[in-house]
Design an enzyme around this catalytic site. Structure first.
Site, PDB file in Angstrom:
ATOM      1  N   ALA A   4       8.837 -11.367  82.296  1.00 48.75           N
ATOM      2  CA  ALA A   4       9.597 -12.235  83.104  1.00 48.75           C
ATOM      3  C   ALA A   4      11.186 -11.631  83.263  1.00 48.75           C
ATOM      4  CB  ALA A   4      10.064 -13.613  82.397  1.00 48.75           C
ATOM      5  N   LYS A   5      11.768 -10.748  82.685  1.00 44.17           N
ATOM      6  CA  LYS A   5      12.882 -10.049  82.753  1.00 44.17           C
ATOM      7  C   LYS A   5      14.118 -11.110  82.919  1.00 44.17           C
ATOM      8  CE  LYS A   5      10.740  -5.534  83.540  1.00 44.17           C
ATOM      9  NZ  LYS A   5       9.444  -5.732  83.733  1.00 44.17           N
ATOM     10  N   ARG A   6      14.014 -12.159  82.117  1.00 43.72           N
ATOM     11  CA  ARG A   6      14.941 -13.300  82.359  1.00 43.72           C
ATOM     12  C   ARG A   6      16.235 -12.821  81.548  1.00 43.72           C
ATOM     13  NH1 ARG A   6      11.201 -14.404  85.121  1.00 43.72           N
ATOM     14  NH2 ARG A   6      10.581 -16.775  85.765  1.00 43.72           N
TER      15      ARG A   6
END
Lengths: 274, 274
Positions: free
Chosen positions: A94-96
């Site tokens: 998700a690379k949030r």
């Protein structure tokens, strides 16, 4: 504790595999036979999971591919989660990350609502943007460190005043943020030498290694440089190299056989090292 | 072209406002009366939009707050988009970015499927991770530069070998990636001096300035340091400071009146400068 990490290492040992299957499922790239189905992405994922589950340690769901189709796509993501073998690790790629009160909501989304075992996060905003993820002690948090793409030269590899490249500063911080071995880093397989350097600097972290296959990294290099000294602690992700075998397929069974062939070959290579 | 940027500047001039209302809508923080409704978040957003629309130039939807509730939350996000006044700018505060083929999917999600006018993105992975967003010439892309949180010290403010802090390296790159004035940066209001320095270094970029209110930044400082030389080109985001007025409310109308009071006061302060 170390729940998620122990689960990974135990699976690596019992299956002699570090394979993470990336479900970057794209309607325009999947075999045509799925496109005629009621829920193409879900049925495609079902076939991929069925063909890979004997060898996979983890499944990585790339959220972008599901968000691109809005609520329908996210429903596919949700239903795909129910198909994953419970003994494998589920990773939300998700690379949030955002300010603390917002990251808490992202952590809630992925770790509580969707109940993933692990998530990928981006380091730019620093500690308080990642702390809400690390506070889940039974989950794994993979922080972007050195990625496999060309753009990694733009910032990740910039040299700091103290001589370290930025990615090493990220690595050093992540090591201090880990709680009960719940920290990991994402390090691309396309730069084997640096992968080895990062592994030597962080022997205790769990590694998620993308970039094998379509992106040009070698599995052998990833294994030699990425495993910890006990021969575990790393997951090698392959997406396009598994889920899109060449050829046309007359049936789901034919497609699954082609995927199984790909996975079996990767697994043989892993078994010889592990 | 410059469609999105011209829209922003024209609105700033006609409304004498740079206000971006942040819809960080949280069930646990909203007045109780909404919680009894069938779709609390949607009705809460409807009230906020009704009370703020005479003064707002943009609305920023923080995706984390919607993802935290899964499909139901994302349905609220989708339906909220239909409530936004068409003349205002819709911003997806999503802070996404990944390798190129994945970022293309995120861009598709936010710019095509949900049709936002703008999105926030994270720079860590470099040019090819942001290019798919910049390729939409009629949209605005706000890249994280110097954020308002404590964690900005961990990496954003690290000094590089050449003496620049990392955030200035990001700024310099973003300036070269802009297409038809579609680039912007996110710069927190909590560091007014640096905001001024960044503005002087990038007179042509659109600024998204969070951090006023709950995070401690002042509106006056944001306006004095963040506007371009023509007195436009910046949006100041306020979320908690508008949508959660103190007090208890017996009706939606009462809540809307309290929000309108907050917004009116902010607008008066803006009008005196713009």
């Amino acid at each position: 504790m170390c729940f998620a990490r122990q689960k990974v290492d135990a699976l690596i040992r019992s299956r002699k595999s570090v394979l993470c299957v990336g479900l970057d499922s794209d309607l325009s790239k999947m075999p045509e036979l799925f496109r005629a189905m009621d829920r193409p992405v879900l049925e495609f994922n079902r076939a991929v999971i069925r063909a890979t589950s004997p060898y996979a340690v983890a499944y990585k769901i790339n959220t972008a591919f599901y968000e691109a189709d809005g609520l329908g796509g996210l429903r596919d993501m949700e239903d795909t989660l129910t198909l994953l073998p419970p003994e494998t690790l589920s990773i939300a790629d998700a690379k949030r990350a955002d300010i603390g009160n917002t990251s808490r909501k992202y952590a809630q989304a992925f770790f509580e609502h969707w109940n993933f075992d692990a998530v990928t996060v981006a380091p730019y905003m620093g500690e308080d943007s990642l702390e809400p993820f690390f506070s889940y002690e039974d989950k794994l948090v993979f922080v972007l460190c050195l990625t496999s793409n060309q753009g990694s030269l733009d910032f990740e590899e910039l040299l700091l005043e103290d001589g370290r490249p930025l990615y090493m500063a990220v690595l050093d911080k992540v090591r201090t943020w880990s709680r009960n071995c719940n920290a990991g880093v994402v390090v691309g397989a396309t730069k084997t030498e640096r992968l080895g350097e990062i592994r030597r600097s962080a022997p205790e972290l769990c590694f998620l290694i993308p970039g094998v296959g379509a992106q040009g990294g070698s599995l052998e290099g990833a294994l030699q440089s990425g495993l910890d000294t006990a021969g575990a602690g790393a997951l090698v992700n392959v997406s396009r190299g598994i889920i899109y075998p060449e050829g046309s397929f007359a049936s789901v069974a034919e497609y699954e056989a082609a995927v199984a062939l790909k996975v079996h070959a990767l697994h043989e290579e892993m078994r010889s090292v592990l």
